[in-house]
Design a protein around this motif. Structure first.
Motif, PDB file in Angstrom:
ATOM      1  N   ILE A 175       0.709  -1.319  -0.017  1.00  0.00           N
ATOM      2  CA  ILE A 175      -0.056   0.068   0.115  1.00  0.00           C
ATOM      3  C   ILE A 175       1.006   1.068   0.274  1.00  0.00           C
ATOM      4  O   ILE A 175       1.565   1.429   0.800  1.00  0.00           O
ATOM      5  N   LEU A 210      -4.722   6.358  -1.272  1.00  0.00           N
ATOM      6  CA  LEU A 210      -3.464   5.376  -1.013  1.00  0.00           C
ATOM      7  C   LEU A 210      -3.616   4.268  -2.237  1.00  0.00           C
ATOM      8  O   LEU A 210      -4.753   4.349  -2.860  1.00  0.00           O
ATOM      9  N   SER A 211      -2.707   3.654  -2.932  1.00  0.00           N
ATOM     10  CA  SER A 211      -2.733   2.867  -3.978  1.00  0.00           C
ATOM     11  C   SER A 211      -2.297   1.378  -3.293  1.00  0.00           C
ATOM     12  O   SER A 211      -1.451   1.281  -2.688  1.00  0.00           O
ATOM     13  N   VAL A 212      -3.046   0.476  -3.873  1.00  0.00           N
ATOM     14  CA  VAL A 212      -2.557  -0.959  -3.740  1.00  0.00           C
ATOM     15  C   VAL A 212      -1.812  -1.335  -5.147  1.00  0.00           C
ATOM     16  O   VAL A 212      -2.574  -1.204  -6.164  1.00  0.00           O
ATOM     17  N   ALA A 217      -5.452  -5.635   0.659  1.00  0.00           N
ATOM     18  CA  ALA A 217      -5.982  -4.851  -0.449  1.00  0.00           C
ATOM     19  C   ALA A 217      -7.320  -3.958  -0.015  1.00  0.00           C
ATOM     20  O   ALA A 217      -7.739  -3.154  -0.728  1.00  0.00           O
ATOM     21  N   ILE A 262      -7.705  -1.842   2.182  1.00  0.00           N
ATOM     22  CA  ILE A 262      -7.045  -0.731   3.174  1.00  0.00           C
ATOM     23  C   ILE A 262      -8.264   0.348   3.168  1.00  0.00           C
ATOM     24  O   ILE A 262      -8.431   0.709   4.183  1.00  0.00           O
TER      25      ILE A 262
END
Ligand code: ZN
Length: 342
Positions: free
Chosen positions: A4, A13-15, A320, A322
């Motif tokens: 993350i 935020l990015s996975v 994933a 999050i």
């Protein structure tokens, strides 16, 4: 590996997939099994003013974790592959005045994983061996929250607890831990306050003798009554809410001690004469965990079975998910939220 990531100087935020790190000299590679989600992660996701001033994207976020050692860097001794471990997330310099006087928790050169360097919301993390602690039978879901639990141990155990009355102000996860720790450490009565009935129920589960709904009841009067008119010997302020800070000072007995952990958003006007000086009280600011006294005390309480934080864990999500994890924290109803990475 999957991680993350705070990618840009903007909310969210990015996975995504990032390179697996390699342990350098004196470092170990840890496969993360569980990770705790914290208010700090929420600030980073939301890109609030604190995050804007501190975070330099791109960075892997997350600072509370436990997992298994899967690689040893050059010169590592005393640790081995397969050991289950957690780690202190504050990486300190070892040579400043604070570090050299046994006060590394306030090292002026502290760098925090998931804040100043890559963190733990990932399949793997690299940590310096100085910061690694073996779990010795403590489950990884508990190991993953030893960072915030350590804040609670630091708050409670730096006051004199046996035979004392303790008032915990604010029953978020760290406040709930503090309730259980105070009971385990020999407090005779633990009183807890919050405005959220779900959090008060968790505090009761952790052993609070008296809970006060601050939205409905007179907090100070209840604490004074419950302590035979004296006020609490020790007050642990875990909320940072201005009205609650005043309640903390008004509820502590003359000559008592107020442990301050909650972080107020802005300035809080205090009447120093009446709230602090004339009461002869002692204030203690809690930051991080004493290295490594707090960690050793915490391990002993956990291994000895005197304290079990698991009732405070209310939600578990895969890595994933999050965003879902952050939204249950935002709701204010969650206890401790953890990510499962296995
Ligand atoms: Zn230092």
């Amino acid at each position: 590996m999957q991680a993350i990531v705070k990618e840009k100087r903007a909310p969210g935020l990015s996975v995504k997939s990032v390179p697996k790190p390699t342990p350098g000299k004196g470092e170990v590679l840890i496969a993360v099994r569980h990770a705790g989600v914290c208010g700090t992660d929420l600030h980073i996701a939301d890109w609030d003013p604190w995050a804007q001033g501190r975070i330099k994207p791109p960075i892997v976020v997350g600072h509370e974790f436990a997992g298994e050692i899967q690689g040893l860097g050059e010169g590592v001794t005393g640790l081995r592959i397969g050991q289950l471990v957690t780690a202190e997330g504050h990486i300190v310099c070892g040579h400043c005045l604070q570090c050299r006087t046994g006060n590394s928790h306030i090292c002026k050169n502290t760098r925090i994983i998931g804040v100043d360097r890559d963190g733990a919301f990932a399949e793997y993390i690299v940590m310096p061996t100085t910061n690694v602690l073996t779990l010795s039978g403590i489950p990884t879901e508990v190991g993953a929250i030893m960072d915030p639990m350590g804040n609670a141990f630091h708050t409670v155990l730096t006051a004199e607890i046996p035979g004392s009355t303790v008032f915990v102000v604010g029953c978020g996860p760290i406040g709930c831990f503090a309730v259980g720790i105070a009971r385990a450490a020999g407090a005779t009565k633990v009183i807890a306050s919050d405005v959220n009935p779900k959090r008060l129920a968790l505090a009761e589960k952790m052993g609070a003798n008296v809970v006060i709904n601050a939205a409905k009841e007179d907090v100070v009067r209840t604490v004074i009554t419950e302590t035979d008119g004296e006020g609490a010997d020790v007050v642990c302020e875990m909320s940072g809410v201005p009205s609650a800070l005043h309640q903390a000072f008004a509820s502590v007995r003359l000559g008592g001690r107020v442990q301050l952990l909650g972080i107020p958003k802005g300035d809080v006007p205090i009447n120093f004469a009446d709230e602090i000086i004339f009461k002869g009280i002692t204030l203690y600011g809690v930051i991080g965990r004493r290295m490594y006294q707090t960690w050793h005390q915490m391990r002993r309480f956990l291994i000895g079975g005197q304290f079990d934080p698991r009732p405070v864990i209310t939600h578990k999500f895969p890595l994933a998910k999050i965003e879902e994890a952050l939204s249950v924290i935002r709701s204010g109803d969650a206890g401790k939220v953890i990510l499962e990475i296995v």
